[in-house]
Structures are given as structure tokens and as C-alpha cells.
Write a protein that holds these residues in place. Structure first.
Motif, PDB file in Angstrom:
ATOM      1  N   ASP A   1      -2.640   2.224  -4.202  1.00 15.40           N
ATOM      2  CA  ASP A   1      -2.203   3.578  -3.824  1.00 15.40           C
ATOM      3  C   ASP A   1      -3.422   4.480  -3.943  1.00 15.40           C
ATOM      4  O   ASP A   1      -4.233   4.320  -4.864  1.00 15.40           O
ATOM      5  N   SER A   2      -3.570   5.413  -2.998  1.00 12.46           N
ATOM      6  CA  SER A   2      -4.731   6.317  -3.066  1.00 12.46           C
ATOM      7  C   SER A   2      -4.566   7.344  -4.176  1.00 12.46           C
ATOM      8  O   SER A   2      -5.525   8.009  -4.548  1.00 12.46           O
ATOM      9  N   ASN A   3      -3.351   7.481  -4.685  1.00  9.98           N
ATOM     10  CA  ASN A   3      -3.088   8.406  -5.785  1.00  9.98           C
ATOM     11  C   ASN A   3      -3.254   7.634  -7.110  1.00  9.98           C
ATOM     12  O   ASN A   3      -2.428   6.784  -7.460  1.00  9.98           O
ATOM     13  N   ALA A   4      -4.369   7.940  -7.821  1.00  9.85           N
ATOM     14  CA  ALA A   4      -4.694   7.176  -9.037  1.00  9.85           C
ATOM     15  C   ALA A   4      -3.592   7.289 -10.081  1.00  9.85           C
ATOM     16  O   ALA A   4      -3.316   6.336 -10.817  1.00  9.85           O
TER      17      ALA A   4
ATOM     18  N   ILE B   1       0.880  -1.176   0.000  1.00 10.88           N
ATOM     19  CA  ILE B   1       0.000   0.000   0.000  1.00 10.88           C
ATOM     20  C   ILE B   1       0.914   1.222   0.000  1.00 10.88           C
ATOM     21  O   ILE B   1       1.703   1.417   0.930  1.00 10.88           O
ATOM     22  N   GLY B   2       0.817   2.035  -1.052  1.00  4.22           N
ATOM     23  CA  GLY B   2       1.705   3.204  -1.212  1.00  4.22           C
ATOM     24  C   GLY B   2       2.867   2.823  -2.109  1.00  4.22           C
ATOM     25  O   GLY B   2       3.891   2.338  -1.630  1.00  4.22           O
ATOM     26  N   ILE B   3       2.687   3.048  -3.426  1.00  9.57           N
ATOM     27  CA  ILE B   3       3.709   2.588  -4.371  1.00  9.57           C
ATOM     28  C   ILE B   3       4.615   3.775  -4.751  1.00  9.57           C
ATOM     29  O   ILE B   3       4.693   4.193  -5.893  1.00  9.57           O
TER      30      ILE B   3
ATOM     31  N   ASP C   1       4.907  -2.242   8.424  1.00 11.83           N
ATOM     32  CA  ASP C   1       5.026  -0.915   7.831  1.00 11.83           C
ATOM     33  C   ASP C   1       6.496  -0.551   7.671  1.00 11.83           C
ATOM     34  O   ASP C   1       7.370  -1.304   8.121  1.00 11.83           O
ATOM     35  N   VAL C   2       6.737   0.588   7.010  1.00 13.00           N
ATOM     36  CA  VAL C   2       8.120   1.019   6.756  1.00 13.00           C
ATOM     37  C   VAL C   2       8.356   2.430   7.288  1.00 13.00           C
ATOM     38  O   VAL C   2       9.327   3.087   6.906  1.00 13.00           O
ATOM     39  N   GLY C   3       7.467   2.912   8.138  1.00 10.39           N
ATOM     40  CA  GLY C   3       7.515   4.306   8.586  1.00 10.39           C
ATOM     41  C   GLY C   3       8.821   4.673   9.285  1.00 10.39           C
ATOM     42  O   GLY C   3       9.370   3.887  10.054  1.00 10.39           O
TER      43      GLY C   3
ATOM     44  N   ALA D   1      16.348   1.352   6.921  1.00 11.73           N
ATOM     45  CA  ALA D   1      17.215   2.542   7.015  1.00 11.73           C
ATOM     46  C   ALA D   1      17.893   2.735   5.665  1.00 11.73           C
ATOM     47  O   ALA D   1      19.116   2.679   5.546  1.00 11.73           O
ATOM     48  N   ALA D   2      17.071   2.921   4.651  1.00 14.12           N
ATOM     49  CA  ALA D   2      17.586   3.102   3.293  1.00 14.12           C
ATOM     50  C   ALA D   2      16.605   4.002   2.583  1.00 14.12           C
ATOM     51  O   ALA D   2      15.399   3.855   2.751  1.00 14.12           O
ATOM     52  N   GLY D   3      17.096   4.915   1.815  1.00  9.83           N
ATOM     53  CA  GLY D   3      16.184   5.768   1.074  1.00  9.83           C
ATOM     54  C   GLY D   3      16.960   6.750   0.237  1.00  9.83           C
ATOM     55  O   GLY D   3      18.186   6.736   0.213  1.00  9.83           O
TER      56      GLY D   3
ATOM     57  N   ALA E   1      14.157  16.409  -0.630  1.00 13.20           N
ATOM     58  CA  ALA E   1      13.242  15.324  -0.230  1.00 13.20           C
ATOM     59  C   ALA E   1      11.779  15.784  -0.203  1.00 13.20           C
ATOM     60  O   ALA E   1      11.486  16.983  -0.230  1.00 13.20           O
ATOM     61  N   ASP E   2      10.884  14.802  -0.122  1.00  5.36           N
ATOM     62  CA  ASP E   2       9.442  15.049  -0.203  1.00  5.36           C
ATOM     63  C   ASP E   2       8.906  15.801   1.025  1.00  5.36           C
ATOM     64  O   ASP E   2       9.161  15.421   2.173  1.00  5.36           O
ATOM     65  N   ALA E   3       8.125  16.864   0.767  1.00  6.62           N
ATOM     66  CA  ALA E   3       7.654  17.732   1.859  1.00  6.62           C
ATOM     67  C   ALA E   3       6.673  17.021   2.792  1.00  6.62           C
ATOM     68  O   ALA E   3       6.747  17.176   4.020  1.00  6.62           O
ATOM     69  N   ILE E   4       5.761  16.225   2.250  1.00  8.97           N
ATOM     70  CA  ILE E   4       4.760  15.557   3.111  1.00  8.97           C
ATOM     71  C   ILE E   4       5.462  14.569   4.029  1.00  8.97           C
ATOM     72  O   ILE E   4       5.207  14.518   5.237  1.00  8.97           O
ATOM     73  N   MET E   5       6.399  13.792   3.439  1.00  9.03           N
ATOM     74  CA  MET E   5       7.100  12.793   4.241  1.00  9.03           C
ATOM     75  C   MET E   5       7.839  13.460   5.410  1.00  9.03           C
ATOM     76  O   MET E   5       7.731  13.021   6.553  1.00  9.03           O
ATOM     77  N   TRP E   6       8.529  14.571   5.120  1.00 10.32           N
ATOM     78  CA  TRP E   6       9.356  15.168   6.182  1.00 10.32           C
ATOM     79  C   TRP E   6       8.551  15.995   7.154  1.00 10.32           C
ATOM     80  O   TRP E   6       8.868  16.051   8.342  1.00 10.32           O
TER      81      TRP E   6
HETATM   82  P1  NAP Z   1       6.443   8.386  -1.513  1.00  8.69           P
HETATM   83  O1  NAP Z   1       7.439   8.120  -2.588  1.00  8.69           O
HETATM   84  O2  NAP Z   1       5.805   9.733  -1.428  1.00  8.69           O
HETATM   85  O3  NAP Z   1       5.284   7.266  -1.632  1.00  8.69           O
HETATM   86  C1  NAP Z   1       4.164   7.205  -0.794  1.00  8.69           C
HETATM   87  C2  NAP Z   1       2.964   6.806  -1.637  1.00  8.69           C
HETATM   88  O4  NAP Z   1       1.851   6.543  -0.779  1.00  8.69           O
HETATM   89  C3  NAP Z   1       2.514   7.912  -2.607  1.00  8.69           C
HETATM   90  O5  NAP Z   1       2.146   7.389  -3.844  1.00  8.69           O
HETATM   91  C4  NAP Z   1       1.324   8.500  -1.856  1.00  8.69           C
HETATM   92  O6  NAP Z   1       0.438   9.206  -2.688  1.00  8.69           O
HETATM   93  C5  NAP Z   1       0.710   7.238  -1.295  1.00  8.69           C
HETATM   94  N1  NAP Z   1      -0.246   7.455  -0.220  1.00  8.69           N
HETATM   95  C6  NAP Z   1      -0.319   8.513   0.657  1.00  8.69           C
HETATM   96  N2  NAP Z   1      -1.334   8.313   1.510  1.00  8.69           N
HETATM   97  C7  NAP Z   1      -1.918   7.135   1.173  1.00  8.69           C
HETATM   98  C8  NAP Z   1      -3.030   6.403   1.692  1.00  8.69           C
HETATM   99  N3  NAP Z   1      -3.722   6.864   2.730  1.00  8.69           N
HETATM  100  N4  NAP Z   1      -3.354   5.233   1.107  1.00  8.69           N
HETATM  101  C9  NAP Z   1      -2.650   4.755   0.052  1.00  8.69           C
HETATM  102  N5  NAP Z   1      -1.602   5.415  -0.498  1.00  8.69           N
HETATM  103  C10 NAP Z   1      -1.225   6.579   0.079  1.00  8.69           C
HETATM  104  O7  NAP Z   1       7.057   8.098  -0.064  1.00  8.69           O
HETATM  105  P2  NAP Z   1       8.271   7.123   0.334  1.00  8.69           P
HETATM  106  O8  NAP Z   1       9.541   7.898   0.297  1.00  8.69           O
HETATM  107  O9  NAP Z   1       8.159   5.849  -0.401  1.00  8.69           O
HETATM  108  O10 NAP Z   1       7.939   6.921   1.889  1.00  8.69           O
HETATM  109  C11 NAP Z   1       6.940   6.001   2.290  1.00  8.69           C
HETATM  110  C12 NAP Z   1       7.185   5.611   3.735  1.00  8.69           C
HETATM  111  O11 NAP Z   1       8.505   5.081   3.846  1.00  8.69           O
HETATM  112  C13 NAP Z   1       7.089   6.780   4.727  1.00  8.69           C
HETATM  113  O12 NAP Z   1       6.419   6.349   5.884  1.00  8.69           O
HETATM  114  C14 NAP Z   1       8.552   7.081   5.065  1.00  8.69           C
HETATM  115  O13 NAP Z   1       8.691   7.581   6.379  1.00  8.69           O
HETATM  116  C15 NAP Z   1       9.197   5.706   4.911  1.00  8.69           C
HETATM  117  N6  NAP Z   1      10.636   5.725   4.556  1.00  8.69           N
HETATM  118  C16 NAP Z   1      11.064   6.582   3.566  1.00  8.69           C
HETATM  119  C17 NAP Z   1      12.419   6.594   3.241  1.00  8.69           C
HETATM  120  C18 NAP Z   1      12.935   7.540   2.162  1.00  8.69           C
HETATM  121  O14 NAP Z   1      14.135   7.837   2.133  1.00  8.69           O
HETATM  122  N7  NAP Z   1      12.098   8.011   1.259  1.00  8.69           N
HETATM  123  C19 NAP Z   1      13.321   5.740   3.898  1.00  8.69           C
HETATM  124  C20 NAP Z   1      12.823   4.861   4.868  1.00  8.69           C
HETATM  125  C21 NAP Z   1      11.467   4.867   5.192  1.00  8.69           C
HETATM  126  P3  NAP Z   1       0.554  10.857  -2.692  1.00  8.69           P
HETATM  127  O15 NAP Z   1       1.888  11.161  -3.301  1.00  8.69           O
HETATM  128  O16 NAP Z   1      -0.604  11.309  -3.490  1.00  8.69           O
HETATM  129  O17 NAP Z   1       0.495  11.277  -1.246  1.00  8.69           O
END
Ligand code: NAP
Length: 303
Positions: free
Chosen positions: A31-34, A6-8, A91-93, A120-122, A227-232
């Protein structure tokens, strides 16, 4: 095995690539984002794409929740009630204590298990096209189970992730995880965002745009400012206390360094820098190499 994501985005798509390469997984994606779901389908990231969360949750044996931190609790709860008895959610939060509280607070049904985790990778990219096969290989992936987490489910998640991604599996309690990552990850983003936001004022003071003069060290320091504003936003707001503690430590060190510079304390500066160099060398030995100096282009980006 039917494995859901969930969340691609960056993390979900990277995981999907690894699951597909490993074989033995029918990868279901929601993913909620079509637009993101359509991109994942166009790029063949996954095997089955679901517009609806309940349908996807009902189909899967194990689901990875890869959405922004403040959405995880609600998504875990929304998926859990549709999953088969014995199914597992993980989860991966990037923050764990508040995520676990939110998931449990929403009232998780007893027929499923929730195993909290964090790779711990991103990278500083987001969205499905930024997914990278092998992103997690050799990196730490921390599970944060507690007394209420089903031990057999923890073992299943541990073995699956280790086998599919090649990550180094570690276990911490959630509070320790959040304190450690406030310092080793969240603080780096605070510094990068602050350093970039100071540049207009520095340019005004200099009477010249300073950006063309950015050196390698400044580019290293600020790589993650992209980096992504919503995530941070979510990470800063959910781990505020631990980030505050880290900020106090940083500010104390900066004050120490400033005092030595102002006092022209040559010996003090030499010792301070030597200590930092030794610690950095230790870190490189532990986690392998200095890390990227310049932004890594995501797959598919024009080179
Ligand atoms: P991302 O690239 O923005 O992907 C998140 C996806 O989830 C987006 O397509 C988003 O759509 C979608 N989404 C948001 N709310 C949703 C919902 N309620 N139901 C279904 N889909 C939803 O983010 P990411 O970097 O992969 O991060 C995802 C998670 O991994 C976060 O919790 C983050 O803390 C964790 N993480 C990230 C990293 C990193 O470096 N990026 C590293 C380790 C862990 P919208 O774009 O429309 O919101």
C-alpha cells in the motif's frame, strides 16, 4: 501460490482475510500509505508486507489491484512491467470502461494478462482495519473481459475468486457494467450525499436542528453518506455519463410522483407505490433480504 494485494483498504483487506482462510496462498501486501501497511502488518493481514511496488509485483503469480478507481490504470501498468511472464493482474474498481482504457493506454506488456473485475459488495468504511472476512460470500463479482483479454487468465481469476470468496461470478461487457452500476450503486450514493447536504437548510427552515428527529427510513436512505470521499469522487468523475443518464431517470420519476401528490391523484399514488413494492420484493428475492438498515460496525470498532 503467491497472491498479491495492492491497496489494503476495505476491499483489499477483506480479500486478504478470505485468501488466508482459504489456505494455499502466500499473501503479499503493498500500500502506498505507510500507516495502512503498518496497520495491516500489526493486524496480521497478509503474510509478507512490501514497502515497494516493484518488489511485490515481481514476487507474485497473481495480483489484485484494490486502489481507488483513478489510480488503477497507473498501478496496473507500474506492477505489470515487474511481473513474471504468465502472471495475472486483476482489479476491483467500481467503474470498468475507463479503468480498462487507462490500463491499456499506459501500455501493458504482453507477458502478463489483465482481467478487469468488480465485486458488488462493500460498506461505507475504508482502510485495513475495516476488512471483513466473508464480505463477498453470496454477492455478485462481475468480470468484464473483452476480445483482448486472455481466456485462460479469465478462467483462472474466475475460479480463484469463486473458490476463495464464495461470490456469485458474473460476466458483463464494460459499458453495460458501468450503466448498470451507475443505477444500482452510484445513484444511491448521489442521493445519500445530496440528502445529507440538504439537512442544514431544512434545519434553518424549521428553526430547529432536524438530525435528532432522523427516522429509520432517513437513516436507511443516507447510510452510505459516510463513504470515502476519494473513492466516490473517482467513481463520479469516471462514470459521469452513465450517472447523468441515471439522474435523468430518477428526476423523471420524482417529477411523476410530485405531480401525483400535487394533483391528489389517489389511484395513481396507490398504483405507483404498489409497483415499487412489487419490484422491491423481486429484488429481495434475487439478492436476499432487505440489506442493512443501520451502519454495520467494522470489526474492531467499540460496540
Ligand atoms: P480504501 O479502503 O480507501 O482502500 C484503498 C487503499 O489503497 C488505501 O489504503 C489507499 O491509501 C491505497 N492506495 C491509494 N492509492 C494507491 C496507490 N497508488 N498504490 C498503492 N496503494 C494505494 O478503498 P476501498 O473501499 O477498499 O476501495 C478500493 C477499490 O475497490 C476502489 O477501486 C473501489 O472502487 C472498489 N470497490 C469498493 C467498494 C466499497 O464499497 N468500498 C465496493 C466494490 C469495489 P490512501 O488511503 O492513503 O489513499
Amino acid at each position: 501460490m503467491k497472491t498479491g494485494i495492492i491497496g489494503i483498504g476495505l476491499i483489499g483487506a477483506s480479500l486478504a482475510h478470505d485468501l488466508m482462510a482459504a489456505g494455499g496462498h502466500e499473501v503479499h501486501v503493498h500500500d502506498s500509505n505507510a500507516d495502512h501497511l503498518a496497520i495491516a502488518r500489526d493486524l496480521n493481514i497478509g503474510h509478507v508486507w512490501h514497502d515497494d511496488l516493484p518488489g511485490m509485483a515481481a514476487a507474485c503469480d497473481l495480483v489484485f489491484v484494490c486502489v481507488p478507481v483513478r489510480a488503477i490504470g497507473m498501478v496496473v501498468w507500474a506492477a505489470a512491467k515487474h511481473m513474471k511472464p504468465g502472471a495475472i493482474l486483476t482489479d476491483v474498481g467500481s467503474v470498468k470502461g475507463p479503468v480498462i482504457e487507462a490500463a491499456r493506454g499506459a501500455g501493458l506488456p504482453s507477458h502478463i494478462s489483465f482481467v478487469p473485475g468488480h465485486p458488488a459488495a462493500g460498506l461505507e468504511y475504508s482502510g485495513p482495519a475495516s476488512g471483513i472476512p466473508g464480505l463477498f460470500a453470496g454477492k455478485a463479482w462481475v468480470l468484464t473481459p473483452d476480445a483482448r483479454t486472455d481466456a485462460a487468465a479469465v478462467q483462472t481469476v474466475h475460479d480463484l475468486i469463486a473458490c476463495v470468496t464464495g461470490a456469485r461470478m458474473l460476466t458483463l461487457d464494460a459499458a453495460t457494467h458501468d450503466r448498470i452500476f451507475a443505477y444500482t450503486s452510484h445513484m444511491a450514493h448521489v442521493l445519500a450525499f445530496a440528502a445529507m447536504n440538504a439537512t442544514p437548510q431544512v434545519s434553518r427552515n424549521a428553526g430547529e436542528n432536524i438530525l435528532p428527529y432522523a427516522g429509520t427510513s432517513y437513516r436507511d436512505l443516507t447510510r452510505v453518506a459516510n463513504a470515502d470521499a476519494i473513492m466516490w469522487r473517482d467513481i463520479f468523475l469516471t462514470n459521469a455519463k452513465a450517472i447523468d443518464e441515471s439522474l435523468d431517470l430518477y428526476l423523471a420519476e420524482i417529477k411523476k410522483l410530485r405531480a401525483m401528490i400535487d394533483a391528489k391523484d389517489e389511484a395513481g399514488l396507490m398504483a405507483y407505490i404498489a409497483s415499487s413494492t412489487a419490484l422491491r420484493a423481486d429484488m429481495d428475492k434475487t439478492v436476499g433480504g432487505p440489506g442493512p438498515s443501520v451502519p454495520t460496525p467494522p470489526p474492531g470498532a467499540a460496540s
